[in-house]
Scaffold this motif. Sequence first.
Motif, PDB file in Angstrom:
ATOM      1  N   SER A  29      -7.842   6.708 -31.234  1.00  0.00           N
ATOM      2  CA  SER A  29      -6.438   6.582 -31.654  1.00  0.00           C
ATOM      3  C   SER A  29      -5.465   7.160 -30.629  1.00  0.00           C
ATOM      4  N   SER A  30      -5.972   7.921 -29.664  1.00  0.00           N
ATOM      5  CA  SER A  30      -5.114   8.456 -28.608  1.00  0.00           C
ATOM      6  C   SER A  30      -4.995   7.498 -27.433  1.00  0.00           C
ATOM      7  N   GLY A  31      -5.747   6.394 -27.497  1.00  0.00           N
ATOM      8  CA  GLY A  31      -5.745   5.462 -26.392  1.00  0.00           C
ATOM      9  C   GLY A  31      -6.759   5.810 -25.329  1.00  0.00           C
ATOM     10  N   GLU A  32      -7.550   6.853 -25.569  1.00  0.00           N
ATOM     11  CA  GLU A  32      -8.556   7.272 -24.606  1.00  0.00           C
ATOM     12  C   GLU A  32      -9.852   6.479 -24.810  1.00  0.00           C
ATOM     13  N   THR A  33     -10.517   6.166 -23.714  1.00  0.00           N
ATOM     14  CA  THR A  33     -11.806   5.491 -23.783  1.00  0.00           C
ATOM     15  C   THR A  33     -12.896   6.520 -24.056  1.00  0.00           C
ATOM     16  N   VAL A  34     -13.527   6.418 -25.220  1.00  0.00           N
ATOM     17  CA  VAL A  34     -14.553   7.387 -25.623  1.00  0.00           C
ATOM     18  C   VAL A  34     -15.856   7.106 -24.893  1.00  0.00           C
ATOM     19  N   TRP A  35     -16.255   5.840 -24.831  1.00  0.00           N
ATOM     20  CA  TRP A  35     -17.453   5.456 -24.082  1.00  0.00           C
ATOM     21  C   TRP A  35     -17.327   4.014 -23.617  1.00  0.00           C
ATOM     22  N   THR A  36     -18.101   3.676 -22.615  1.00  0.00           N
ATOM     23  CA  THR A  36     -18.156   2.322 -22.076  1.00  0.00           C
ATOM     24  C   THR A  36     -19.611   1.934 -21.857  1.00  0.00           C
ATOM     25  N   SER A  37     -19.950   0.722 -22.213  1.00  0.00           N
ATOM     26  CA  SER A  37     -21.300   0.208 -21.998  1.00  0.00           C
ATOM     27  C   SER A  37     -21.205  -1.026 -21.114  1.00  0.00           C
ATOM     28  N   GLY A  38     -21.860  -0.970 -19.973  1.00  0.00           N
ATOM     29  CA  GLY A  38     -21.829  -2.101 -19.058  1.00  0.00           C
ATOM     30  C   GLY A  38     -22.851  -3.158 -19.456  1.00  0.00           C
ATOM     31  N   ASN A  39     -22.382  -4.329 -19.810  1.00  0.00           N
ATOM     32  CA  ASN A  39     -23.267  -5.435 -20.187  1.00  0.00           C
ATOM     33  C   ASN A  39     -22.769  -6.704 -19.516  1.00  0.00           C
ATOM     34  N   ASP A  40     -23.663  -7.635 -19.325  1.00  0.00           N
ATOM     35  CA  ASP A  40     -23.303  -8.892 -18.667  1.00  0.00           C
ATOM     36  C   ASP A  40     -23.229 -10.004 -19.708  1.00  0.00           C
ATOM     37  N   PHE A  41     -22.010 -10.302 -20.158  1.00  0.00           N
ATOM     38  CA  PHE A  41     -21.783 -11.381 -21.126  1.00  0.00           C
ATOM     39  C   PHE A  41     -20.931 -12.437 -20.437  1.00  0.00           C
ATOM     40  N   LYS A  42     -21.494 -13.599 -20.216  1.00  0.00           N
ATOM     41  CA  LYS A  42     -20.700 -14.658 -19.588  1.00  0.00           C
ATOM     42  C   LYS A  42     -19.600 -15.147 -20.525  1.00  0.00           C
ATOM     43  N   VAL A  43     -19.979 -15.369 -21.793  1.00  0.00           N
ATOM     44  CA  VAL A  43     -18.998 -15.771 -22.817  1.00  0.00           C
ATOM     45  C   VAL A  43     -19.191 -14.830 -24.017  1.00  0.00           C
ATOM     46  N   PRO A  44     -18.522 -13.671 -24.017  1.00  0.00           N
ATOM     47  CA  PRO A  44     -18.766 -12.691 -25.086  1.00  0.00           C
ATOM     48  C   PRO A  44     -18.143 -13.105 -26.411  1.00  0.00           C
ATOM     49  N   ILE A  45     -18.911 -12.935 -27.479  1.00  0.00           N
ATOM     50  CA  ILE A  45     -18.401 -13.055 -28.846  1.00  0.00           C
ATOM     51  C   ILE A  45     -18.770 -11.764 -29.563  1.00  0.00           C
ATOM     52  N   ALA A  46     -17.948 -11.349 -30.512  1.00  0.00           N
ATOM     53  CA  ALA A  46     -18.177 -10.049 -31.156  1.00  0.00           C
ATOM     54  C   ALA A  46     -17.785 -10.093 -32.622  1.00  0.00           C
ATOM     55  N   GLU A  47     -18.458  -9.263 -33.414  1.00  0.00           N
ATOM     56  CA  GLU A  47     -18.126  -9.049 -34.816  1.00  0.00           C
ATOM     57  C   GLU A  47     -18.280  -7.564 -35.107  1.00  0.00           C
TER      58      GLU A  47
END
Length: 406
Positions: free
Chosen positions: A99-117
């Motif tokens: 909620s502060s706009g800070e990035t808590v974590w990042t995961s590097g993945n290779d998605f050519k066409v990412p979809i998410a739920e």
Amino acid sequence: MANFGEDNVIHVDSSEELRRRNENEAIERRRSRTTTFLVLIVIAVVAVVAVYVFRRMRSYNSIKVVKSAETVYEANAEYLQFGNNLLRYTPDGVSYIDSSGETVWTSGNDFKVPIAETSGNYAVVADKGGNLVAVFGVDGLISTVNMPYSICDIDVAKQGAFAAILESDETNYINMYDRNGTIIYEMQTSIDKSGYPMDIAVSDDGKKLFTSYFKLDGVNIKNNLTAYNFGEVGQNENADRMVGGFSFEEEFIPKVEFITNDIVAAFSDKRILLYNMKEKPSERGSAKYDGEVASIFYGEDYIGTVKQNADSGSTADYIMTIYDLSGKKDFDYAFSMEYDRIFAGEDEIIITGGNQCLIVEKNGRTKFAYTFENMVKSMIPSSKNNEYIVTFENKTETIRLKTEDK
């Protein structure tokens, strides 16, 4: 000999009268304290209700920036509500923004066409047309799974189990996995017999599945809705756990969704179809579209549509219509704003487009309309009252709504 004269009799009577008087006064004091206590409770309740009503009926016209953090601009970044904060995903990876706009974590993945739920504190991100699925909790990556066939669609339950539609040359699969990537069940369907899977929906508890299949039979369009139960009822029904279904002629149904754990909505090109599904599906209600629908959204106890305003005499460009979960229309809301995103919250709908935002309460009242200095990428409520997380092209801000004299 003792003298029991008149004076002694009067003395006894006076003592008894005094005792009764004291008892009556004590009773009156208790009654008075009880009455005062009840009055104070009533006053407190009225005050709480008054504050609640005031806050609910209050409109806002300004903001205060509570927190702000710079972010790297990426044109292909998409955002979803995740827990009480944001999931940000791109072809290069996934991030969790607080909620502060800070990035808590990042995961590097290779998605050519990412979809998410997302659902509650779990999210799945998949490579559409590829094979990779990644499962996340609010603390980070939980598992990655390589699917045996190409991914068409995914959905996730509130406890992290997820379903995936997979396709090969002549066969489709609907597979269910737990959050660690272990397969729970597999269903195989023939494209020739069942058609092409359009969409899947998983219930909150992960025990029920609803699917939409499209088939072109000669020149005729057919759409089948099928319900599966993977609890005790489904186990006793048949081997493939199918517990019901519905068929439609000349109707296209590209989207299905569990609105609650026991209510399913199917969105066709003509109407909204609603079904009860505590164990097996049954018809609940429907609502026909009045004109061509541009957008559909849904909250925990309502469904909404947006269409172009056909009234040439009106200055409003769009009409938003809200329905209850039986298909009954609650209200229409006219607005003039070019939008690209709609967030359906528990008590309000947030519409954003360009650098503008509009917040409409679930009863149809306008809560907030505002024009920011920058282009809005995403806007969702934070965990605090009247605070929102707004993502712009190069920063994320937490804002608080204010009322100022114009």
